[in-house]
Design an enzyme around this catalytic site. Sequence first.
Site, PDB file in Angstrom:
ATOM      1  N   ALA A 290       3.209  -1.081   4.557  1.00 62.21           N
ATOM      2  CA  ALA A 290       2.922  -1.027   6.153  1.00 62.21           C
ATOM      3  C   ALA A 290       2.449  -2.325   6.537  1.00 62.21           C
ATOM      4  O   ALA A 290       2.516  -2.876   7.570  1.00 62.21           O
ATOM      5  CB  ALA A 290       1.644  -0.176   6.173  1.00 62.21           C
TER       6      ALA A 290
ATOM      7  N   PRO B 285       0.728  -0.905   0.137  1.00 54.87           N
ATOM      8  CA  PRO B 285       0.045   0.060  -0.040  1.00 54.87           C
ATOM      9  C   PRO B 285       0.887   1.351  -0.001  1.00 54.87           C
ATOM     10  O   PRO B 285       1.873   1.289   0.635  1.00 54.87           O
ATOM     11  CB  PRO B 285      -0.799  -0.080   1.346  1.00 54.87           C
ATOM     12  CG  PRO B 285      -0.271  -1.284   2.051  1.00 54.87           C
ATOM     13  CD  PRO B 285       0.525  -2.072   0.939  1.00 54.87           C
ATOM     14  N   ASN B 286       0.169   2.080  -0.521  1.00 54.56           N
ATOM     15  CA  ASN B 286       0.829   3.540  -0.866  1.00 54.56           C
ATOM     16  C   ASN B 286       2.148   3.682  -1.451  1.00 54.56           C
ATOM     17  O   ASN B 286       2.483   4.833  -1.973  1.00 54.56           O
ATOM     18  CB  ASN B 286       1.003   4.298   0.511  1.00 54.56           C
ATOM     19  CG  ASN B 286      -0.385   4.295   1.228  1.00 54.56           C
ATOM     20  OD1 ASN B 286      -1.255   4.713   0.792  1.00 54.56           O
ATOM     21  ND2 ASN B 286      -0.611   3.727   2.312  1.00 54.56           N
TER      22      ASN B 286
ATOM     23  N   ARG C 210      14.006   3.750  12.009  1.00 55.53           N
ATOM     24  CA  ARG C 210      12.752   4.576  11.974  1.00 55.53           C
ATOM     25  C   ARG C 210      11.893   4.037  13.582  1.00 55.53           C
ATOM     26  O   ARG C 210      12.521   3.533  14.273  1.00 55.53           O
ATOM     27  CB  ARG C 210      11.786   4.234  10.832  1.00 55.53           C
ATOM     28  CG  ARG C 210      12.673   4.867   9.686  1.00 55.53           C
ATOM     29  CD  ARG C 210      11.761   4.703   8.454  1.00 55.53           C
ATOM     30  NE  ARG C 210      10.770   5.674   8.443  1.00 55.53           N
ATOM     31  CZ  ARG C 210       9.677   5.411   7.606  1.00 55.53           C
ATOM     32  NH1 ARG C 210       9.723   4.578   6.290  1.00 55.53           N
ATOM     33  NH2 ARG C 210       8.625   6.242   7.565  1.00 55.53           N
TER      34      ARG C 210
ATOM     35  N   HIS D 160      12.964  -2.927   1.447  1.00 49.57           N
ATOM     36  CA  HIS D 160      12.496  -1.770   1.911  1.00 49.57           C
ATOM     37  C   HIS D 160      13.325  -0.580   1.394  1.00 49.57           C
ATOM     38  O   HIS D 160      14.447  -0.482   1.529  1.00 49.57           O
ATOM     39  CB  HIS D 160      12.450  -1.757   3.345  1.00 49.57           C
ATOM     40  CG  HIS D 160      11.502  -2.610   3.852  1.00 49.57           C
ATOM     41  ND1 HIS D 160      10.072  -2.655   4.129  1.00 49.57           N
ATOM     42  CD2 HIS D 160      11.606  -4.024   4.698  1.00 49.57           C
ATOM     43  CE1 HIS D 160       9.633  -3.537   4.371  1.00 49.57           C
ATOM     44  NE2 HIS D 160      10.191  -4.385   4.820  1.00 49.57           N
TER      45      HIS D 160
ATOM     46  N   TYR E  30      11.508   8.688   1.174  1.00 47.70           N
ATOM     47  CA  TYR E  30      11.285   7.785   0.176  1.00 47.70           C
ATOM     48  C   TYR E  30      12.119   8.196  -1.317  1.00 47.70           C
ATOM     49  O   TYR E  30      11.929   7.497  -2.280  1.00 47.70           O
ATOM     50  CB  TYR E  30       9.837   7.267  -0.352  1.00 47.70           C
ATOM     51  CG  TYR E  30       9.148   6.807   0.967  1.00 47.70           C
ATOM     52  CD1 TYR E  30       9.816   5.609   1.563  1.00 47.70           C
ATOM     53  CD2 TYR E  30       8.332   7.513   1.569  1.00 47.70           C
ATOM     54  CE1 TYR E  30       9.000   5.146   2.580  1.00 47.70           C
ATOM     55  CE2 TYR E  30       7.689   6.915   3.022  1.00 47.70           C
ATOM     56  CZ  TYR E  30       8.073   5.775   3.241  1.00 47.70           C
ATOM     57  OH  TYR E  30       7.622   5.334   4.395  1.00 47.70           O
TER      58      TYR E  30
ATOM     59  N   ARG F  62       4.711  12.378  -2.275  1.00 46.19           N
ATOM     60  CA  ARG F  62       5.054  12.954  -0.896  1.00 46.19           C
ATOM     61  C   ARG F  62       6.188  12.346  -0.221  1.00 46.19           C
ATOM     62  O   ARG F  62       6.866  11.311  -0.642  1.00 46.19           O
ATOM     63  CB  ARG F  62       3.831  12.679   0.013  1.00 46.19           C
ATOM     64  CG  ARG F  62       2.605  13.545  -0.565  1.00 46.19           C
ATOM     65  CD  ARG F  62       1.469  13.273   0.359  1.00 46.19           C
ATOM     66  NE  ARG F  62       1.743  13.199   1.822  1.00 46.19           N
ATOM     67  CZ  ARG F  62       1.761  12.013   2.422  1.00 46.19           C
ATOM     68  NH1 ARG F  62       1.074  10.983   1.821  1.00 46.19           N
ATOM     69  NH2 ARG F  62       1.967  12.179   3.833  1.00 46.19           N
TER      70      ARG F  62
ATOM     71  N   GLU G  41      12.760  -9.682   0.684  1.00 44.54           N
ATOM     72  CA  GLU G  41      12.272  -8.531   1.140  1.00 44.54           C
ATOM     73  C   GLU G  41      12.989  -7.191   0.869  1.00 44.54           C
ATOM     74  O   GLU G  41      14.254  -7.121   1.110  1.00 44.54           O
ATOM     75  CB  GLU G  41      12.096  -8.713   2.818  1.00 44.54           C
ATOM     76  CG  GLU G  41      11.477  -7.574   3.635  1.00 44.54           C
ATOM     77  CD  GLU G  41      11.425  -7.573   4.943  1.00 44.54           C
ATOM     78  OE1 GLU G  41      12.487  -8.609   5.433  1.00 44.54           O
ATOM     79  OE2 GLU G  41      10.818  -7.050   5.453  1.00 44.54           O
TER      80      GLU G  41
ATOM     81  N   ASN H 281       8.005  -5.822  -1.151  1.00 44.38           N
ATOM     82  CA  ASN H 281       8.003  -4.781  -0.226  1.00 44.38           C
ATOM     83  C   ASN H 281       6.575  -4.632  -0.099  1.00 44.38           C
ATOM     84  O   ASN H 281       5.801  -3.922  -0.566  1.00 44.38           O
ATOM     85  CB  ASN H 281       8.621  -3.456  -1.133  1.00 44.38           C
ATOM     86  CG  ASN H 281       8.455  -2.262   0.044  1.00 44.38           C
ATOM     87  OD1 ASN H 281       8.038  -2.359   1.069  1.00 44.38           O
ATOM     88  ND2 ASN H 281       9.169  -1.340  -0.190  1.00 44.38           N
TER      89      ASN H 281
HETATM   90  O1  CA2 Z   1      10.894   1.807   3.289  1.00 45.75           O
HETATM   91  C1  CA2 Z   1       9.852   1.160   2.874  1.00 45.75           C
HETATM   92  O2  CA2 Z   1       9.955   0.610   1.840  1.00 45.75           O
HETATM   93  C2  CA2 Z   1       8.498   0.799   3.502  1.00 45.75           C
HETATM   94  O3  CA2 Z   1       7.970  -0.431   3.446  1.00 45.75           O
HETATM   95  C3  CA2 Z   1       7.624   1.994   2.988  1.00 45.75           C
HETATM   96  C4  CA2 Z   1       6.241   1.869   3.659  1.00 45.75           C
HETATM   97  C5  CA2 Z   1       6.318   1.924   5.301  1.00 45.75           C
HETATM   98  O4  CA2 Z   1       5.306   1.463   5.915  1.00 45.75           O
HETATM   99  C6  CA2 Z   1       7.411   0.853   5.717  1.00 45.75           C
HETATM  100  O5  CA2 Z   1       7.478   0.709   7.122  1.00 45.75           O
HETATM  101  C7  CA2 Z   1       8.541   0.953   5.027  1.00 45.75           C
HETATM  102  C8  CA2 Z   1       5.331   3.123   3.554  1.00 45.75           C
HETATM  103  C9  CA2 Z   1       5.031   3.138   1.775  1.00 45.75           C
HETATM  104  C10 CA2 Z   1       4.390   4.403   1.522  1.00 45.75           C
HETATM  105  O6  CA2 Z   1       4.960   5.059   0.495  1.00 45.75           O
HETATM  106  C11 CA2 Z   1       4.869   6.599   0.236  1.00 45.75           C
HETATM  107  C12 CA2 Z   1       5.250   6.955  -0.805  1.00 45.75           C
HETATM  108  C13 CA2 Z   1       5.085   8.377  -0.932  1.00 45.75           C
HETATM  109  C14 CA2 Z   1       4.373   9.132  -0.034  1.00 45.75           C
HETATM  110  C15 CA2 Z   1       3.833   8.517   1.334  1.00 45.75           C
HETATM  111  C16 CA2 Z   1       4.095   7.262   1.225  1.00 45.75           C
END
Ligand code: CA2
Length: 143
Positions: A76, A9-10, A106, A99, A22, A17, A97, A73
């Site tokens: 969340a 997700p996301n 974090r 990230h 990221y 953002r 995996e 990946n």
């Molecule tokens: O660091 C990573 O790849 C994560 O899997 C990214 C997830 C986070 O919940 C994990 O703890 C670590 C979040 C992905 C959300 O991506 C966004 C991208 C742009 C703006 C906001 C969120």
Amino acid sequence: MKILVINGPNLNMLGIREPDIYGRETYASVCDKIKSYAAQIGVDVEIYQSNHEGDIVDKIQSAYGNFDGIVINPAAYTHTSVAILDALKSVSIRAVEVHISDVNEREQFRHISYAGMACEHHIIGHGTDGYLEAVAYLAGVGE
Ligand code: CA2
């Protein structure tokens, strides 16, 4: 060799953002980068993204007998989903995996990874190049 890349997700919001965490690359450009790297090393790659846990479970199940490796990946869902862990275990496909950010640096809640328990390798905090490293690892490139 066929590799399935799964994003949770996301991650489709990449580049829109939170660039400090990221990066500035868009999701489309990350996908292009993965596809062109895979083609360069002779790997057949499919990339899938979903914001829905059950859809990710369905996609992992559908990989059974069809893919040699999974790069995942779970975003969340990494930190919450026993369903994704069980799906990865059920198909017994080699999995890595990834990230983008260094989850271990974090918040505490990001330190646990359920999906990671079914993965033989973990690439954490290498930015989006981590996807390329994961594909190379599964393909045995650079060994
Ligand atoms: O660091 C990573 O790849 C994560 O899997 C990214 C997830 C986070 O919940 C994990 O703890 C670590 C979040 C992905 C959300 O991506 C966004 C991208 C742009 C703006 C906001 C969120």
